[in-house]
Scaffold this active site. Structure first.
Site, PDB file in Angstrom:
ATOM      1  N   ARG A  40      63.062  39.038  55.344  1.00 49.97           N
ATOM      2  CA  ARG A  40      62.268  37.939  54.795  1.00 49.97           C
ATOM      3  C   ARG A  40      61.928  36.877  55.839  1.00 49.97           C
ATOM      4  O   ARG A  40      61.884  35.682  55.530  1.00 49.97           O
ATOM      5  CB  ARG A  40      62.982  37.291  53.590  1.00 49.97           C
ATOM      6  CG  ARG A  40      63.295  38.244  52.451  1.00 49.97           C
ATOM      7  CD  ARG A  40      62.021  38.857  51.847  1.00 49.97           C
ATOM      8  NE  ARG A  40      62.352  39.816  50.792  1.00 49.97           N
ATOM      9  CZ  ARG A  40      62.434  41.138  50.972  1.00 49.97           C
ATOM     10  NH1 ARG A  40      62.209  41.656  52.168  1.00 49.97           N
ATOM     11  NH2 ARG A  40      62.723  41.933  49.974  1.00 49.97           N
TER      12      ARG A  40
ATOM     13  N   SER B 180      61.589  37.204  42.828  1.00 50.68           N
ATOM     14  CA  SER B 180      62.977  37.017  43.248  1.00 50.68           C
ATOM     15  C   SER B 180      63.106  35.672  43.963  1.00 50.68           C
ATOM     16  O   SER B 180      62.488  35.443  44.993  1.00 50.68           O
ATOM     17  CB  SER B 180      63.381  38.163  44.191  1.00 50.68           C
ATOM     18  OG  SER B 180      64.724  38.047  44.557  1.00 50.68           O
TER      19      SER B 180
ATOM     20  N   GLU C 237      64.292  32.353  48.722  1.00 49.70           N
ATOM     21  CA  GLU C 237      63.269  33.272  49.204  1.00 49.70           C
ATOM     22  C   GLU C 237      61.898  32.674  48.945  1.00 49.70           C
ATOM     23  O   GLU C 237      60.952  32.895  49.691  1.00 49.70           O
ATOM     24  CB  GLU C 237      63.410  34.630  48.487  1.00 49.70           C
ATOM     25  CG  GLU C 237      62.449  35.680  48.984  1.00 49.70           C
ATOM     26  CD  GLU C 237      62.791  37.066  48.470  1.00 49.70           C
ATOM     27  OE1 GLU C 237      61.876  37.740  47.959  1.00 49.70           O
ATOM     28  OE2 GLU C 237      63.960  37.474  48.568  1.00 49.70           O
TER      29      GLU C 237
END
Length: 303
Positions: free
Chosen positions: A176, A226, A296
């Site tokens: 990420r 998410s 995230e």
């Protein structure tokens, strides 16, 4: 310089129909949250995109890239300056096993197109809701695959509007993260290398991944997907579930009972509700497991 002057100047660069002032960002985010952008601009060409970035830099105007809005929470006070959106830069071209896609193309649309050409390697992206630009910035991945497995190179703009071509090695892709996010680059396009595959096997894999996603994720509600990164040696959803937080939240926002890693806009939530729910989850998990959940999603704008 006034807002009106920005709009006049930008109309020399971009079709005035693609420039909006005081534009609500709720319709552009997957959470259906957020206040207004001072100026919202949708360039139709890469040259226009470059000119807008150069204009913002030269005039010291804050500039925010908003892709498909799948991984971003916009605060209720909205965003000052210019919000730029590349949704109109959505060309997808397939040449043998090489695939070129502009920043605004949806990653799941690219997955669909390449699957139809019997190309394998991009099945993992069949349910990811973001754009190619956003996927590049965060090295998007799912079900065992990620962008770094297939990327060849990407074309970006720096904050000054300079055009750069970055190879896979230049991108510093990790979990990420990427040099794109680190340096605040704006993605124009990306080129991927796939392989010829068996059509039946590709179709079966996509069907399986689609079933897994639809059966496990709360797709019936607006959400940012998410919310938290996977903590080392653990899973955010598991920690949240074991903290007995599912079904709990602030205002109209709630930790999904279907998937603990998702926070949903269940009942006309505000961005404040959503962010306070995020903070509540972080606090409880930290108290219970001494694990600090990292975001995230990206939170932007003013309260």
């Amino acid at each position: 310089m006034t807002l009106q002057q920005w709009a006049v100047d930008l109309a020399q660069i971009v079709n005035p129909e693609n420039i909006k002032t005081k534009e609500s960002l709720k319709k552009y985010t997957m959470t259906k949250l957020g206040g207004e952008a001072d100026i919202f601009v949708m360039p139709e060409t890469e040259q226009q995109a470059q000119a807008v970035v150069e204009y913002a830099y030269t005039n010291n105007i804050p500039l925010l890239m908003l892709g498909n809005g799948s991984n971003m929470v916009v605060r209720d006070g909205g965003v000052r300056g210019i919000v730029i959106n590349f949704a109109k830069l959505d060309t997808i071209q397939i040449d043998g096993t090489r695939v070129y896609a502009q920043s605004g193309a949806l990653i799941k649309e690219v997955s669909k197109r390449v699957a139809a050409e019997s190309l394998t390697g991009f099945e993992f992206a069949c349910g990811i809701p973001g754009s190619i630009g956003g996927a590049m910035a965060m090295n998007a991945g799912a079900y065992g695959g990620e962008i770094k497995d297939v990327i060849v190179e990407t074309v970006v703009l720096t904050s000054k509007g300079e055009r750069l071509v970055l190879s896979k090695d230049d991108l510093e892709l990790g979990y990420r993260k990427s040099v794109i996010a680190k340096n605040g680059y704006y993605v124009l396009s990306a080129t991927f290398q796939l392989e010829e595959g068996d059509q039946a096997a590709i179709d079966a894999k996509i069907a399986d991944l689609t079933y897994q996603r639809e059966s496990k994720q709360p797709l019936e509600y607006p959400s940012a997907g998410s919310v938290f990164k996977r903590p080392p040696g653990n899973f955010a959803g598991k920690l949240i579930q074991e903290s007995d937080l599912q079904g709990k939240g602030v205002g109209g926002a709630e930790v999904s009972e279907k998937h603990a890693g998702f926070i949903i806009n269940k009942n006309n939530a505000t961005a404040s509700d959503y962010i306070q729910t995020i903070e509540m989850v972080q606090r409880v998990v930290k108290e219970k497991f001494d694990v600090q959940l990292e975001l995230e999603v990206k939170i932007v704008g003013e309260d």
